[in-house]
Design a protein around this motif. Structure first.
Motif, PDB file in Angstrom:
ATOM      1  N   ARG A  56      -9.404   3.826  18.362  1.00 51.69           N
ATOM      2  CA  ARG A  56      -8.958   4.027  16.980  1.00 51.69           C
ATOM      3  C   ARG A  56      -7.953   5.171  16.873  1.00 51.69           C
ATOM      4  O   ARG A  56      -7.034   5.128  16.056  1.00 51.69           O
ATOM      5  N   GLN A  57      -8.126   6.187  17.710  1.00 50.12           N
ATOM      6  CA  GLN A  57      -7.154   7.282  17.727  1.00 50.12           C
ATOM      7  C   GLN A  57      -5.797   6.776  18.195  1.00 50.12           C
ATOM      8  O   GLN A  57      -4.758   7.164  17.657  1.00 50.12           O
ATOM      9  N   TYR A  58      -5.819   5.918  19.206  1.00 50.06           N
ATOM     10  CA  TYR A  58      -4.558   5.370  19.711  1.00 50.06           C
ATOM     11  C   TYR A  58      -3.911   4.450  18.676  1.00 50.06           C
ATOM     12  O   TYR A  58      -2.692   4.477  18.502  1.00 50.06           O
ATOM     13  N   LEU A  59      -4.710   3.636  17.991  1.00 52.29           N
ATOM     14  CA  LEU A  59      -4.152   2.759  16.960  1.00 52.29           C
ATOM     15  C   LEU A  59      -3.531   3.576  15.827  1.00 52.29           C
ATOM     16  O   LEU A  59      -2.486   3.204  15.290  1.00 52.29           O
ATOM     17  N   LYS A  60      -4.148   4.685  15.486  1.00 52.04           N
ATOM     18  CA  LYS A  60      -3.584   5.553  14.449  1.00 52.04           C
ATOM     19  C   LYS A  60      -2.283   6.187  14.936  1.00 52.04           C
ATOM     20  O   LYS A  60      -1.330   6.317  14.182  1.00 52.04           O
ATOM     21  N   PHE A  61      -2.241   6.563  16.211  1.00 51.01           N
ATOM     22  CA  PHE A  61      -1.023   7.116  16.798  1.00 51.01           C
ATOM     23  C   PHE A  61       0.108   6.085  16.759  1.00 51.01           C
ATOM     24  O   PHE A  61       1.263   6.431  16.514  1.00 51.01           O
ATOM     25  N   CYS A  62      -0.242   4.820  16.982  1.00 48.71           N
ATOM     26  CA  CYS A  62       0.754   3.735  16.950  1.00 48.71           C
ATOM     27  C   CYS A  62       1.157   3.363  15.530  1.00 48.71           C
ATOM     28  O   CYS A  62       2.222   2.782  15.321  1.00 48.71           O
ATOM     29  N   GLY A  63       0.296   3.653  14.554  1.00 48.37           N
ATOM     30  CA  GLY A  63       0.575   3.266  13.178  1.00 48.37           C
ATOM     31  C   GLY A  63      -0.044   1.940  12.807  1.00 48.37           C
ATOM     32  O   GLY A  63       0.391   1.291  11.853  1.00 48.37           O
ATOM     33  N   PHE A  64      -1.059   1.510  13.533  1.00 45.91           N
ATOM     34  CA  PHE A  64      -1.716   0.245  13.248  1.00 45.91           C
ATOM     35  C   PHE A  64      -2.986   0.418  12.419  1.00 45.91           C
ATOM     36  O   PHE A  64      -3.743  -0.524  12.249  1.00 45.91           O
ATOM     37  N   ASN A  65      -3.251   1.611  11.896  1.00 44.82           N
ATOM     38  CA  ASN A  65      -4.454   1.814  11.103  1.00 44.82           C
ATOM     39  C   ASN A  65      -4.221   1.323   9.674  1.00 44.82           C
ATOM     40  O   ASN A  65      -3.098   1.282   9.181  1.00 44.82           O
ATOM     41  N   LEU A  66      -5.298   0.950   8.997  1.00 39.52           N
ATOM     42  CA  LEU A  66      -5.201   0.488   7.620  1.00 39.52           C
ATOM     43  C   LEU A  66      -5.381   1.658   6.674  1.00 39.52           C
ATOM     44  O   LEU A  66      -6.196   2.550   6.913  1.00 39.52           O
ATOM     45  N   ALA A  67      -4.625   1.646   5.583  1.00 35.98           N
ATOM     46  CA  ALA A  67      -4.705   2.711   4.594  1.00 35.98           C
ATOM     47  C   ALA A  67      -4.693   2.100   3.204  1.00 35.98           C
ATOM     48  O   ALA A  67      -4.000   1.111   2.955  1.00 35.98           O
ATOM     49  N   ALA A  68      -5.455   2.674   2.294  1.00 31.79           N
ATOM     50  CA  ALA A  68      -5.487   2.213   0.904  1.00 31.79           C
ATOM     51  C   ALA A  68      -4.570   3.095   0.084  1.00 31.79           C
ATOM     52  O   ALA A  68      -4.519   4.309   0.280  1.00 31.79           O
ATOM     53  N   SER A  69      -3.837   2.485  -0.826  1.00 36.26           N
ATOM     54  CA  SER A  69      -3.023   3.293  -1.733  1.00 36.26           C
ATOM     55  C   SER A  69      -3.805   3.443  -3.031  1.00 36.26           C
ATOM     56  O   SER A  69      -4.130   2.463  -3.695  1.00 36.26           O
ATOM     57  N   GLN A  70      -4.140   4.692  -3.363  1.00 34.44           N
ATOM     58  CA  GLN A  70      -4.962   4.979  -4.522  1.00 34.44           C
ATOM     59  C   GLN A  70      -4.195   5.834  -5.513  1.00 34.44           C
ATOM     60  O   GLN A  70      -3.372   6.662  -5.131  1.00 34.44           O
ATOM     61  N   SER A  71      -4.502   5.605  -6.768  1.00 33.63           N
ATOM     62  CA  SER A  71      -3.958   6.434  -7.824  1.00 33.63           C
ATOM     63  C   SER A  71      -5.017   6.521  -8.915  1.00 33.63           C
ATOM     64  O   SER A  71      -5.280   5.538  -9.611  1.00 33.63           O
ATOM     65  N   GLY A  72      -5.631   7.669  -9.056  1.00 37.12           N
ATOM     66  CA  GLY A  72      -6.706   7.819 -10.046  1.00 37.12           C
ATOM     67  C   GLY A  72      -7.910   6.989  -9.655  1.00 37.12           C
ATOM     68  O   GLY A  72      -8.426   7.095  -8.556  1.00 37.12           O
ATOM     69  N   ASN A  73      -8.342   6.139 -10.562  1.00 33.81           N
ATOM     70  CA  ASN A  73      -9.504   5.292 -10.300  1.00 33.81           C
ATOM     71  C   ASN A  73      -9.137   3.942  -9.721  1.00 33.81           C
ATOM     72  O   ASN A  73     -10.012   3.163  -9.370  1.00 33.81           O
ATOM     73  N   THR A  74      -7.857   3.615  -9.658  1.00 38.65           N
ATOM     74  CA  THR A  74      -7.447   2.299  -9.148  1.00 38.65           C
ATOM     75  C   THR A  74      -7.194   2.375  -7.645  1.00 38.65           C
ATOM     76  O   THR A  74      -6.649   3.354  -7.144  1.00 38.65           O
ATOM     77  N   CYS A  75      -7.606   1.341  -6.976  1.00 39.84           N
ATOM     78  CA  CYS A  75      -7.421   1.266  -5.528  1.00 39.84           C
ATOM     79  C   CYS A  75      -6.853  -0.112  -5.205  1.00 39.84           C
ATOM     80  O   CYS A  75      -7.449  -1.133  -5.530  1.00 39.84           O
ATOM     81  N   SER A  76      -5.691  -0.133  -4.584  1.00 45.46           N
ATOM     82  CA  SER A  76      -5.074  -1.417  -4.242  1.00 45.46           C
ATOM     83  C   SER A  76      -5.625  -1.916  -2.919  1.00 45.46           C
ATOM     84  O   SER A  76      -6.510  -1.320  -2.324  1.00 45.46           O
TER      85      SER A  76
END
Length: 168
Positions: A56-76
């Motif tokens: 998982r550290q290597y995947l994050k280094f590569c940029g293959f990790n998943l991320a949520a874009s949040q703003s306030g109470n909404t989560c996409s």
């Protein structure tokens, strides 16, 4: 066009000449879709893959990790993080593109299973290719970390002492 092909071939021969004694370089080329140039790109951008204690550290280094874009109470929806090394992500993307065009390997199987719901959907195809590229990064990390070559359809031991093929 011919000069580009000649330059690519010259680069392949130089990479093979300089790194033929490097075990990681040779081991990466056992992956489907990874040739001398992509193996060189992976090693040049990653450095020593053994420094990552978990894939998982290597995947994050590569940029293959998943991320949520949040703003306030909404989560996409979750999307690709893309905060890692873009050239490394591109190298795995190229390798995945070649691997899914090969006849039989586990990467092509993953791609086909991912697209099974709607084979004509271009967005699903892109997501499937990204999933295959991330799988290639995980497998490459495991190959280097465990110091083994890639075996497409590995055999596992049966309790009775025989061997059988694992499912692809």
């Amino acid at each position: 066009m011919l000069t580009l092909t000649e330059q690519r071939q010259a680069l392949e021969t130089q990479a093979a000449a300089y790194l033929s004694d490097n075990a990681d370089f040779v081991r990466l080329q056992t992956l489907p879709g990874v040739g001398p140039i992509i193996a060189l790109m992976i090693l040049a951008e990653s450095g020593d893959l053994r420094r990552f204690s978990h894939h998982r550290q290597y995947l994050k280094f590569c940029g293959f990790n998943l991320a949520a874009s949040q703003s306030g109470n909404t989560c996409s929806r979750y999307r690709l993080g893309k905060r890692g090394n873009a050239r490394l992500r591109y190298a795995y993307w190229l390798a995945a593109t070649v691997a899914i065009r090969m006849r039989e390997n586990s990467f092509r199987g993953k791609f086909e299973r991912y697209r099974q719901a709607d084979p004509t959907n271009a967005d699903l195809k892109r997501k499937a290719l990204t999933a295959v590229a991330a799988k290639m990064a995980r497998v490459a990390h495991a190959l280097i970390k465990q110091e083994v070559d890639y075996r497409g359809y590995h055999e596992y031991g049966i309790p009775g002492g025989g061997t059988a093929l694992a499912r692809p």
